[in-house]
Design an enzyme around this catalytic site. Structure first.
Site, PDB file in Angstrom:
ATOM      1  N   GLY A  17      30.458  24.136  -2.071  1.00  0.00           N
ATOM      2  CA  GLY A  17      31.901  24.226  -1.805  1.00  0.00           C
ATOM      3  C   GLY A  17      32.597  24.806  -3.022  1.00  0.00           C
ATOM      4  N   GLY A  19      35.848  25.722  -3.407  1.00  0.00           N
ATOM      5  CA  GLY A  19      37.278  25.734  -3.108  1.00  0.00           C
ATOM      6  C   GLY A  19      38.125  25.271  -4.280  1.00  0.00           C
ATOM      7  CG  LEU A 176      41.563  18.701  -9.177  1.00  0.00           C
ATOM      8  CD1 LEU A 176      42.575  19.614  -8.516  1.00  0.00           C
ATOM      9  CD2 LEU A 176      40.370  19.504  -9.606  1.00  0.00           C
ATOM     10  CG  LEU A 230      40.495   7.115   1.220  1.00  0.00           C
ATOM     11  CD1 LEU A 230      40.080   6.342   2.464  1.00  0.00           C
ATOM     12  CD2 LEU A 230      40.855   8.554   1.607  1.00  0.00           C
ATOM     13  CG  ASN A 233      45.278  11.404  -2.887  1.00  0.00           C
ATOM     14  OD1 ASN A 233      45.584  11.535  -4.080  1.00  0.00           O
ATOM     15  ND2 ASN A 233      44.494  12.262  -2.271  1.00  0.00           N
ATOM     16  CB  CYS A 285      44.605  15.554  -0.317  1.00  0.00           C
ATOM     17  SG  CYS A 285      43.281  16.749  -0.558  1.00  0.00           S
ATOM     18  CE  LYS A 288      41.543  15.956   3.019  1.00  0.00           C
ATOM     19  NZ  LYS A 288      40.919  14.894   2.268  1.00  0.00           N
TER      20      LYS A 288
HETATM   21  P1  NAD Z   1      38.633  23.911   0.129  1.00  0.00           P
HETATM   22  O1  NAD Z   1      38.831  24.150   1.577  1.00  0.00           O
HETATM   23  O2  NAD Z   1      39.461  24.662  -0.857  1.00  0.00           O
HETATM   24  O3  NAD Z   1      37.099  24.200  -0.254  1.00  0.00           O
HETATM   25  C1  NAD Z   1      36.021  23.710   0.473  1.00  0.00           C
HETATM   26  C2  NAD Z   1      34.944  24.809   0.532  1.00  0.00           C
HETATM   27  O4  NAD Z   1      33.754  24.266   1.112  1.00  0.00           O
HETATM   28  C3  NAD Z   1      35.325  26.019   1.372  1.00  0.00           C
HETATM   29  O5  NAD Z   1      35.297  27.183   0.567  1.00  0.00           O
HETATM   30  C4  NAD Z   1      34.255  26.055   2.477  1.00  0.00           C
HETATM   31  O6  NAD Z   1      33.886  27.386   2.848  1.00  0.00           O
HETATM   32  C5  NAD Z   1      33.110  25.329   1.823  1.00  0.00           C
HETATM   33  N1  NAD Z   1      32.137  24.776   2.758  1.00  0.00           N
HETATM   34  C6  NAD Z   1      32.360  24.027   3.864  1.00  0.00           C
HETATM   35  N2  NAD Z   1      31.202  23.660   4.423  1.00  0.00           N
HETATM   36  C7  NAD Z   1      30.208  24.198   3.659  1.00  0.00           C
HETATM   37  C8  NAD Z   1      28.790  24.156   3.716  1.00  0.00           C
HETATM   38  N3  NAD Z   1      28.154  23.477   4.671  1.00  0.00           N
HETATM   39  N4  NAD Z   1      28.089  24.819   2.777  1.00  0.00           N
HETATM   40  C9  NAD Z   1      28.724  25.499   1.797  1.00  0.00           C
HETATM   41  N5  NAD Z   1      30.055  25.565   1.676  1.00  0.00           N
HETATM   42  C10 NAD Z   1      30.801  24.921   2.597  1.00  0.00           C
HETATM   43  O7  NAD Z   1      38.790  22.341  -0.099  1.00  0.00           O
HETATM   44  P2  NAD Z   1      39.252  21.609  -1.453  1.00  0.00           P
HETATM   45  O8  NAD Z   1      40.720  21.622  -1.554  1.00  0.00           O
HETATM   46  O9  NAD Z   1      38.426  22.112  -2.556  1.00  0.00           O
HETATM   47  O10 NAD Z   1      38.839  20.106  -1.114  1.00  0.00           O
HETATM   48  C11 NAD Z   1      37.493  19.705  -1.095  1.00  0.00           C
HETATM   49  C12 NAD Z   1      37.447  18.189  -1.073  1.00  0.00           C
HETATM   50  O11 NAD Z   1      38.024  17.682  -2.285  1.00  0.00           O
HETATM   51  C13 NAD Z   1      38.228  17.541   0.061  1.00  0.00           C
HETATM   52  O12 NAD Z   1      37.534  16.387   0.451  1.00  0.00           O
HETATM   53  C14 NAD Z   1      39.537  17.137  -0.587  1.00  0.00           C
HETATM   54  O13 NAD Z   1      40.118  16.018   0.039  1.00  0.00           O
HETATM   55  C15 NAD Z   1      39.100  16.768  -1.987  1.00  0.00           C
HETATM   56  N6  NAD Z   1      40.124  16.925  -3.026  1.00  0.00           N
HETATM   57  C16 NAD Z   1      40.922  18.031  -3.041  1.00  0.00           C
HETATM   58  C17 NAD Z   1      41.844  18.198  -4.076  1.00  0.00           C
HETATM   59  C18 NAD Z   1      42.748  19.396  -4.139  1.00  0.00           C
HETATM   60  O14 NAD Z   1      43.595  19.430  -5.029  1.00  0.00           O
HETATM   61  N7  NAD Z   1      42.619  20.376  -3.267  1.00  0.00           N
HETATM   62  C19 NAD Z   1      41.912  17.249  -5.096  1.00  0.00           C
HETATM   63  C20 NAD Z   1      41.060  16.142  -5.061  1.00  0.00           C
HETATM   64  C21 NAD Z   1      40.167  15.998  -4.022  1.00  0.00           C
HETATM   65  C1  UGA Z   2      47.432  15.123  -5.235  1.00  0.00           C
HETATM   66  C2  UGA Z   2      47.201  14.046  -6.299  1.00  0.00           C
HETATM   67  O1  UGA Z   2      48.252  14.102  -7.263  1.00  0.00           O
HETATM   68  C3  UGA Z   2      45.860  14.243  -6.990  1.00  0.00           C
HETATM   69  O2  UGA Z   2      45.619  13.171  -7.891  1.00  0.00           O
HETATM   70  C4  UGA Z   2      44.750  14.280  -5.941  1.00  0.00           C
HETATM   71  O3  UGA Z   2      43.510  14.530  -6.550  1.00  0.00           O
HETATM   72  C5  UGA Z   2      45.051  15.371  -4.944  1.00  0.00           C
HETATM   73  O4  UGA Z   2      46.347  15.125  -4.335  1.00  0.00           O
HETATM   74  C6  UGA Z   2      44.077  15.406  -3.799  1.00  0.00           C
HETATM   75  O5  UGA Z   2      43.372  14.465  -3.553  1.00  0.00           O
HETATM   76  O6  UGA Z   2      44.114  16.458  -3.152  1.00  0.00           O
HETATM   77  P1  UGA Z   2      48.273  17.637  -5.259  1.00  0.00           P
HETATM   78  O7  UGA Z   2      48.415  17.438  -3.790  1.00  0.00           O
HETATM   79  O8  UGA Z   2      47.541  18.820  -5.739  1.00  0.00           O
HETATM   80  O9  UGA Z   2      47.529  16.365  -5.905  1.00  0.00           O
HETATM   81  O10 UGA Z   2      49.716  17.689  -5.941  1.00  0.00           O
HETATM   82  P2  UGA Z   2      50.801  16.570  -6.311  1.00  0.00           P
HETATM   83  O11 UGA Z   2      51.339  16.877  -7.633  1.00  0.00           O
HETATM   84  O12 UGA Z   2      50.310  15.204  -6.086  1.00  0.00           O
HETATM   85  O13 UGA Z   2      51.949  16.887  -5.249  1.00  0.00           O
HETATM   86  C7  UGA Z   2      51.785  16.602  -3.873  1.00  0.00           C
HETATM   87  C8  UGA Z   2      53.096  16.885  -3.143  1.00  0.00           C
HETATM   88  O14 UGA Z   2      54.091  15.925  -3.497  1.00  0.00           O
HETATM   89  C9  UGA Z   2      53.697  18.262  -3.477  1.00  0.00           C
HETATM   90  O15 UGA Z   2      54.228  18.831  -2.310  1.00  0.00           O
HETATM   91  C10 UGA Z   2      54.784  17.939  -4.474  1.00  0.00           C
HETATM   92  O16 UGA Z   2      55.827  18.876  -4.506  1.00  0.00           O
HETATM   93  C11 UGA Z   2      55.264  16.584  -3.943  1.00  0.00           C
HETATM   94  N1  UGA Z   2      55.923  15.777  -4.980  1.00  0.00           N
HETATM   95  C12 UGA Z   2      55.217  15.288  -6.028  1.00  0.00           C
HETATM   96  C13 UGA Z   2      57.278  15.504  -4.868  1.00  0.00           C
HETATM   97  O17 UGA Z   2      57.951  15.935  -3.906  1.00  0.00           O
HETATM   98  N2  UGA Z   2      57.868  14.730  -5.834  1.00  0.00           N
HETATM   99  C14 UGA Z   2      57.188  14.235  -6.888  1.00  0.00           C
HETATM  100  O18 UGA Z   2      57.810  13.537  -7.731  1.00  0.00           O
HETATM  101  C15 UGA Z   2      55.831  14.526  -7.002  1.00  0.00           C
END
Ligand code: NAD
Ligand code: UGA
Length: 473
Positions: A17, A19, A176, A230, A233, A285, A288
């Site tokens: 992954g 992403g 992050l 969970l 978040n 996130c 969800k």
């Molecule tokens: P993303 O959609 O940006 O990236 C996921 C990647 O996985 C995609 O590029 C997809 O093509 C790839 N993928 C899917 N199935 C695959 C497979 N079988 N083999 C190889 N590649 C495959 O998602 P993301 O934002 O990076 O989030 C990933 C996970 O991390 C989620 O569970 C999310 O909840 C969690 N998370 C996200 C953030 C964030 O800031 N986006 C922060 C913390 C945690």
């Molecule tokens: C959030 C969490 O902060 C991360 O710790 C976590 O890893 C991540 O989700 C995840 O699991 O995906 P992110 O969604 O990237 O990170 O960004 P945030 O800074 O948390 O903001 C989320 C949303 O809340 C944004 O739309 C932001 O504009 C809004 N927000 C945030 C507000 O409206 N007010 C605030 O004071 C803070």
């Protein structure tokens, strides 16, 4: 060559992954651990091509500081490829960083996580891994998913015996935030490792100890680790919904939400972070993960708990809807054929991610009313906006009678507009030339500041109408 536990060492890591999590987290890991070879793999060939692009402006995601790290590590000890099988085979440790969206069909649709990508990934690891392999859940997963992964990995016992395979499963959720990912990864508040096998935990801990102090690394059991992610978040989203609910009370009473936030946040027990009102939280996130928490609560018969968390999402949707209604109301109840400038399309500043962005929801409501949206965003491109509006999960997309365009030049977005709505807190929106803007907009003109980033006096002194979140008009 088979890897056996007795002479086991982490020489090669594979991350499945590439992403928003896989890319930056592995780039920082490679940067901080130059002796470890890090392979980031993905099924998406375009994405991998972009990660390998010579022009660092073409990386698939925008994160401050990321291109510099990629430049220092790529093709040295960090590699992006589609060679999933080879990279799994060679790896001592495999991170699962695939997407975990909300299920859209069948049991748990609209609530629980769709595990199809995680399952596909686990099956491939089960098939291709050799010798002893530590499998690390980095994706955010429902509680007890580690058990499912373990069952899948251990399912082909003949293959396991033949190839001398063994697995340990760890949970290592990522905290992050987009826009500050590199900073968060280099200096996290904590690193959480959940697991049952102390040897495997220690191997992962040793990787992090290359740059993270021991006291910041917390070890728990698997289920605590999955649930902590969970919960974190859900708590963060809860703060945003809390302040957004108060922003509406401020607008009705004459209180100023900035003053209220400051007064409340100075209480050390409450703290000042995450108290900025806005157009509702976006990002892939928060919603969800809360839905997943709700699903778990319902599953265990904890209906009051489920109702409590559902309310956080309801307030978020209500906030977006009330901003849209207010815009229509201020524009004499009619936006059909009117040009509305959208300032910002990403869900927050410093990212090009548009997933669940409030701009999509508010934009869709306005398009349905026949508005002509003129959209500016410094990092989101035309294709991404198109994809966001065309997403089949988006509300009302079939009934749109309005239209939209992407404007590259910031000064052009205001030309002839009846209203401008500030939806993302990009720095370049904070100090605009309001004199010039006021001359190009159609009168009477409205400025809606859904992020509380503009200076009211400057704007109203030029004869523009002004509304700001938690302040009113
Ligand atoms: P993303 O959609 O940006 O990236 C996921 C990647 O996985 C995609 O590029 C997809 O093509 C790839 N993928 C899917 N199935 C695959 C497979 N079988 N083999 C190889 N590649 C495959 O998602 P993301 O934002 O990076 O989030 C990933 C996970 O991390 C989620 O569970 C999310 O909840 C969690 N998370 C996200 C953030 C964030 O800031 N986006 C922060 C913390 C945690
Ligand atoms: C959030 C969490 O902060 C991360 O710790 C976590 O890893 C991540 O989700 C995840 O699991 O995906 P992110 O969604 O990237 O990170 O960004 P945030 O800074 O948390 O903001 C989320 C949303 O809340 C944004 O739309 C932001 O504009 C809004 N927000 C945030 C507000 O409206 N007010 C605030 O004071 C803070």
């Amino acid at each position: 060559m088979n890897k056996q536990i007795k002479d086991f060492k982490i020489n090669k890591i594979c991350c499945v992954g590439a992403g928003y999590v896989g890319g930056p987290s592995m780039a920082v890991l490679a940067y901080k651990c130059p002796k470890i070879i890090v392979n980031v793999v993905d099924i998406d060939c375009n994405k991998i091509d972009n990660w390998n692009s010579k022009n660092l402006l073409n990386l698939p995601i925008y994160e401050p500081g990321l291109s510099e790290i990629i430049n220092k590590t790529r093709n040295k000890n960090l590699f992006f490829s589609n060679e999933i099988d080879r990279c799994i085979e060679e790896a001592d440790m495999v991170f699962i960083s695939v997407n975990t969206p909300t299920k859209t069909n069948g049991i748990g649709a609209g609530e629980t996580i769709d595990l199809k990508y995680v399952e596909a990934c686990a099956r491939r690891i089960g098939e291709k891994a050799k010798g002893y392999t530590i499998v690390v859940e980095k994706s955010t997963l429902p509680v007890k998913t580690a058990e499912t992964i373990k069952k899948i990995l251990d399912s082909d016992s003949s293959n396991i015996k033949r190839n001398n395979k063994t697995f340990s499963i760890l949970s290592n959720p990522e905290f992050l935030a987009e826009g500050t990912a590199v900073k968060n990864l280099i200096n996290p508040d904590r690193v959480l490792i959940g697991g049952e096998n102390q040897i495997a935990i220690d191997f992962l801990k040793d990787v992090y100890l290359n740059w993270i102090p021991l006291e910041k690394i917390i070890c728990t059991n698997l289920w605590s680790s999955e649930l902590s992610k969970l919960t974190a978040n859900a708590f963060l989203a809860q703060r945003v919904s809390s302040i957004n609910s108060i922003s509406a009370i401020c607008e009705s009473t004459g209180a100023n939400v900035t003053e209220v936030s400051k007064a409340v946040g100075m209480d050390k027990r409450i703290g000042e972070n995450f108290l900025s009102p806005g157009p509702g939280f976006g990002g892939s996130c928060f919603k969800k993960d809360i839905l997943n928490l709700v699903y778990i609560a319902k599953y265990f018969g904890l209906h009051e708990v489920a109702e409590f968390w559902v309310q956080i999402i309801k307030i978020n949707e209500w906030q977006q809807k009330r901003i849209y209604k207010l815009i229509v109301e201020k524009l004499f109840g009619n936006v059909s054929g009117k040009k509305i400038a959208f300032l910002g399309f990403s869900f927050k500043a410093n990212t090009n991610d548009t997933r669940e962005s409030p701009a999509i929801f508010i934009g869709n409501y306005l398009l349905k009313e026949g508005a002509q949206l003129s959209i500016h965003d410094p990092k989101v491109n035309y294709e991404q906006i198109k994809l966001s509006f065309d997403n089949p999960n988006n509300l009302n997309r079939d009934k749109n009678s309005g239209c939209w365009e992407k404007v590259s030049e910031l000064s052009n977005v205001f030309e002839g507009a009846d209203a401008a709505i500030f939806l993302t807190e990009w720095d370049e929106y904070r100090n605009l030339n309001w004199e010039k803007i006021s001359q190009t907009m159609r009168k009477p003109s409205w400025i809606f500041d859904a992020r509380g980033i503009l200076e009211k006096e400057k704007i109203i002194n030029l004869g523009l109408n002004f509304w700001s979140i938690g302040l009113g008009s």
